[in-house]
Design a protein around this motif. Structure first.
Motif, mmCIF file in Angstrom:
data_model
loop_
_atom_site.group_PDB
_atom_site.id
_atom_site.type_symbol
_atom_site.label_atom_id
_atom_site.label_comp_id
_atom_site.label_asym_id
_atom_site.label_seq_id
_atom_site.Cartn_x
_atom_site.Cartn_y
_atom_site.Cartn_z
ATOM 1 N N ARG A 46 -52.354 96.218 28.590
ATOM 2 C CA ARG A 46 -52.358 97.393 28.708
ATOM 3 C C ARG A 46 -51.519 98.331 30.039
ATOM 4 O O ARG A 46 -50.605 99.583 28.973
ATOM 5 N N GLY A 47 -50.570 97.393 30.080
ATOM 6 C CA GLY A 47 -49.448 98.048 30.701
ATOM 7 C C GLY A 47 -48.564 97.395 29.903
ATOM 8 O O GLY A 47 -47.529 98.463 29.648
ATOM 9 N N THR A 48 -48.336 96.797 28.909
ATOM 10 C CA THR A 48 -46.950 97.007 27.936
ATOM 11 C C THR A 48 -47.645 97.515 26.998
ATOM 12 O O THR A 48 -46.369 97.417 25.878
ATOM 13 N N SER A 49 -49.073 98.133 26.625
ATOM 14 C CA SER A 49 -48.673 99.116 25.482
ATOM 15 C C SER A 49 -48.414 100.620 25.934
ATOM 16 O O SER A 49 -48.428 101.194 25.352
ATOM 17 N N LEU A 50 -47.946 100.645 27.444
ATOM 18 C CA LEU A 50 -47.848 102.272 27.477
ATOM 19 C C LEU A 50 -46.243 102.724 27.344
ATOM 20 O O LEU A 50 -45.934 102.126 27.188
ATOM 21 N N ALA A 56 -43.036 100.506 28.474
ATOM 22 C CA ALA A 56 -43.085 99.710 29.094
ATOM 23 C C ALA A 56 -41.279 98.859 29.022
ATOM 24 O O ALA A 56 -41.584 97.353 29.817
ATOM 25 N N GLN A 57 -41.597 98.601 27.567
ATOM 26 C CA GLN A 57 -40.145 98.458 27.408
ATOM 27 C C GLN A 57 -39.462 98.459 27.805
ATOM 28 O O GLN A 57 -38.361 97.249 28.415
ATOM 29 N N LEU A 58 -39.279 99.698 28.833
ATOM 30 C CA LEU A 58 -37.862 100.023 29.593
ATOM 31 C C LEU A 58 -37.862 99.063 30.726
ATOM 32 O O LEU A 58 -37.128 98.120 31.168
ATOM 33 N N GLY A 59 -39.272 99.036 31.292
ATOM 34 C CA GLY A 59 -39.366 97.624 32.482
ATOM 35 C C GLY A 59 -39.069 96.225 32.164
ATOM 36 O O GLY A 59 -38.887 95.527 32.758
ATOM 37 N N LEU A 60 -39.402 96.513 30.737
ATOM 38 C CA LEU A 60 -39.591 94.744 30.130
ATOM 39 C C LEU A 60 -38.040 94.227 29.958
ATOM 40 O O LEU A 60 -37.838 92.976 30.875
ATOM 41 N N GLY A 91 -47.036 92.249 33.905
ATOM 42 C CA GLY A 91 -47.950 93.070 33.510
ATOM 43 C C GLY A 91 -47.334 94.281 34.494
ATOM 44 O O GLY A 91 -47.085 95.856 34.022
ATOM 45 N N VAL A 92 -47.173 93.944 35.494
ATOM 46 C CA VAL A 92 -45.986 94.572 36.701
ATOM 47 C C VAL A 92 -44.834 95.364 36.381
ATOM 48 O O VAL A 92 -45.112 96.242 35.927
ATOM 49 N N PHE A 93 -44.047 95.079 35.314
ATOM 50 C CA PHE A 93 -42.897 96.005 35.431
ATOM 51 C C PHE A 93 -42.867 96.954 34.079
ATOM 52 O O PHE A 93 -42.472 98.084 33.429
ATOM 53 N N GLY A 94 -44.230 96.260 32.817
ATOM 54 C CA GLY A 94 -45.081 97.312 31.801
ATOM 55 C C GLY A 94 -45.128 98.400 32.704
ATOM 56 O O GLY A 94 -44.518 99.479 31.954
ATOM 57 N N ILE A 95 -45.975 98.143 33.848
ATOM 58 C CA ILE A 95 -46.602 99.116 34.118
ATOM 59 C C ILE A 95 -45.934 101.143 34.952
ATOM 60 O O ILE A 95 -45.237 101.370 35.097
#
Length: 498
Positions: free
Chosen positions: A194-198, A201-205, A274-278
């Motif tokens: 769920r976190g990576t589909s927000l 999320a790409q920016l965080g990763l 998960g954390v960085f996606g969110i």
């Protein structure tokens, strides 16, 4: 030697319990931040180097010690060299101190699980956490009043520790980990998906994994990598020696060490994604860079994430519930292993019944934890945790490798583990234990001391650091010496012929 010693029912049960001990709150809220601030993708170079030159060698050392000498940490060290028994008691006392404040963090997580159903932290999660929930006082010397929801949570945590450990190795710890750990991993996978589909999320990763190659040459980054591996694998806390003492006679020890290290490492990566996606979603939603929302430790779990869950509507409620269940499960597997590491030495030394020891340990532990349920609880946690981790555990780890590397000789342990295992570890292990790991731990220790002298930790008054920080180290050493002077009451603790 005691042939009636408790044993794991299966090798899988041991691995799950060892991984459960290693997988804790640090994997979820510490590793992502450490990786991000130390070069992102480039951090993986020192991180993997640290796993192979410290993490796995030390796991083999501790598994080998526990299995060869068939005892909890003080008994294993005493059988290896009578003069070093005290070194087994120091991490036992340290584990007890850690348990006292760890139960408080788990209590926070349990309370926040309840809050997440209706997001009762409101719009200002920062103010809610410090003022409304913790009722934080103005200094570590101002203890403040009792915070009953936190105290009730602490009582619940100690009750769970008691129930699981009371039932023994096979019926309690192994059974619990066979349920808790797989459930924890499934929940984390759901959060990651769920976190990576927000949106964002790409920016965080990208922020997390974009390599900053200049950081690879920075010694502080290497220290951070070794520190993360060392603390994350539950090394030098008496846990792994105690757990491996319950292994059957024929067990593949070398393979177990690799499996534990890589399973823990895999879970850390899962958490980071998960954390960085969110966090990427939050940064995008607010129109700010990821660097402005990144946080570590309690700030990430109890301030940043609740803010994110607020912005996510129904999914925020679902993710909030899953996230705090994750924290609770990760924490319980670790707190159970700490409870066992504290209890087993007393069972071995004084021949007391397991049920009696577990009950007394949990009652005393709960009494110690009460002070953390006051308005000064966060200050005490912060100071004690810093000193116990940066000095207590590092020194114990250093002395362990000195004992094995230079006094008992590495081949004593290496030959034992190779005899048991499908694949053998070579002479590189001896070099690591004698030279590489001690050198790195000494460097870590010196760095911590220099930093401490230049700037007293956390901006606290020196009197507070001495009262809560250095005194926790002193209690560990003095208690270890006193306990090691007591006579062994257990008739099954005759020394092995080395």
């Amino acid at each position: 030697m005691n042939e009636n010693r408790d044993q794991w029912g299966t090798k899988l049960g041991f691995i799950l319990s060892a991984v459960g001990s290693a997988v804790g709150l640090g994997n979820i809220w510490r590793f992502p931040y450490i990786a991000y601030t130390n070069g992102g993708g480039a951090f993986l170079i020192p991180y993997f180097f640290a796993i192979f030159t410290a993490g796995i060698p030390l796991l083999i050392l501790e598994y080998g010690m526990g299995h060869k000498y068939k005892g909890s940490t003080p008994l294993a060290l005493s059988r290896a060299n009578k003069k070093w028994e005290w070194l087994g008691w120091w991490p036992t006392i340290t584990a007890f101190i850690i348990l006292a404040y760890y139960s408080m963090i788990l209590s926070w997580s349990a309370n926040y699980l309840k809050f997440s159903f209706n997001k009762s932290w409101g719009n200002d999660s920062n103010s809610f956490f410090y003022k409304d929930f913790l009722k934080l006082t103005s200094s570590p010397f101002e203890i403040g009043g009792m915070i009953w929801p936190i105290l009730i949570g602490i009582a619940l945590v100690w009750s769970i520790n008691w129930i699981i450990c009371y039932k023994g190795i096979k019926g309690g710890i192994e059974k619990a980990n066979k349920i808790l750990l797989p459930t924890l991993i499934v929940i984390m996978i759901i959060i990651v998906i769920r976190g990576t589909s927000l949106e964002g999320a790409q920016l965080g990763l990208n922020t997390l994994f974009t390599p900053d190659w200049s950081k690879v040459l920075d010694p502080k980054v290497w220290i951070a990598a070794y520190g993360q591996v060392f603390f994350s694998l539950s090394l030098a806390m008496g846990i792994m020696i105690t757990y491996s003492s319950y292994l059957p006679k024929k067990t593949d020890i070398n393979n177990s060490a690799f499996m534990t290290a890589f399973a823990n490492c895999g879970f850390e990566f899962l958490c980071a994604i998960g954390v960085f996606g969110i966090l990427g979603y939050m940064a995008t939603a607010q129109g700010i860079p990821v660097s402005e929302v990144v946080s570590s430790g309690v700030g990430l779990a109890f301030i940043v994430f609740p803010t994110v869950f607020n912005a996510m509507g129904t999914w925020g409620t679902i993710l909030g519930i899953l996230f705090f269940v994750c924290l609770i499960f990760a924490g319980i597997t670790s707190s159970v292993s700490l409870t066992e590491a504290v209890s087993a030495p007393f069972i071995d030394k004084f021949a007391w019944k397991r049920n009696k020891v577990i009950t007394v340990i949990c009652m005393i532990g709960f009494s110690m934890s009460i002070v953390f349920a006051t308005g000064a609880g966060l200050y005490l946690l912060d100071i004690i945790d810093n000193f116990v981790n940066n000095y207590g555990i590092v020194v114990v780890g250093l002395l362990e490798v000195v004992l094995i590397g230079w006094i008992i000789k590495p081949d004593t342990i290496r030959n034992h583990t190779n005899e048991m295992s499908y694949f053998s570890v070579g002479k590189w292990w001896n070099v690591t234990v004698k030279y590489v790991t001690p050198a790195i731990l000494v460097f870590m220790l010196i760095q911590s001391l220099i930093t401490e002298i230049k700037t007293p930790y956390g901006g606290y008054e020196l009197s507070a650091l001495f009262l809560y920080g250095w005194s926790s180290i002193a209690i560990g050493i003095m208690g270890a010496i006193i306990l090691s002077k007591q006579e062994w009451k257990n008739q099954n603790t005759n020394y092995l012929d080395n």
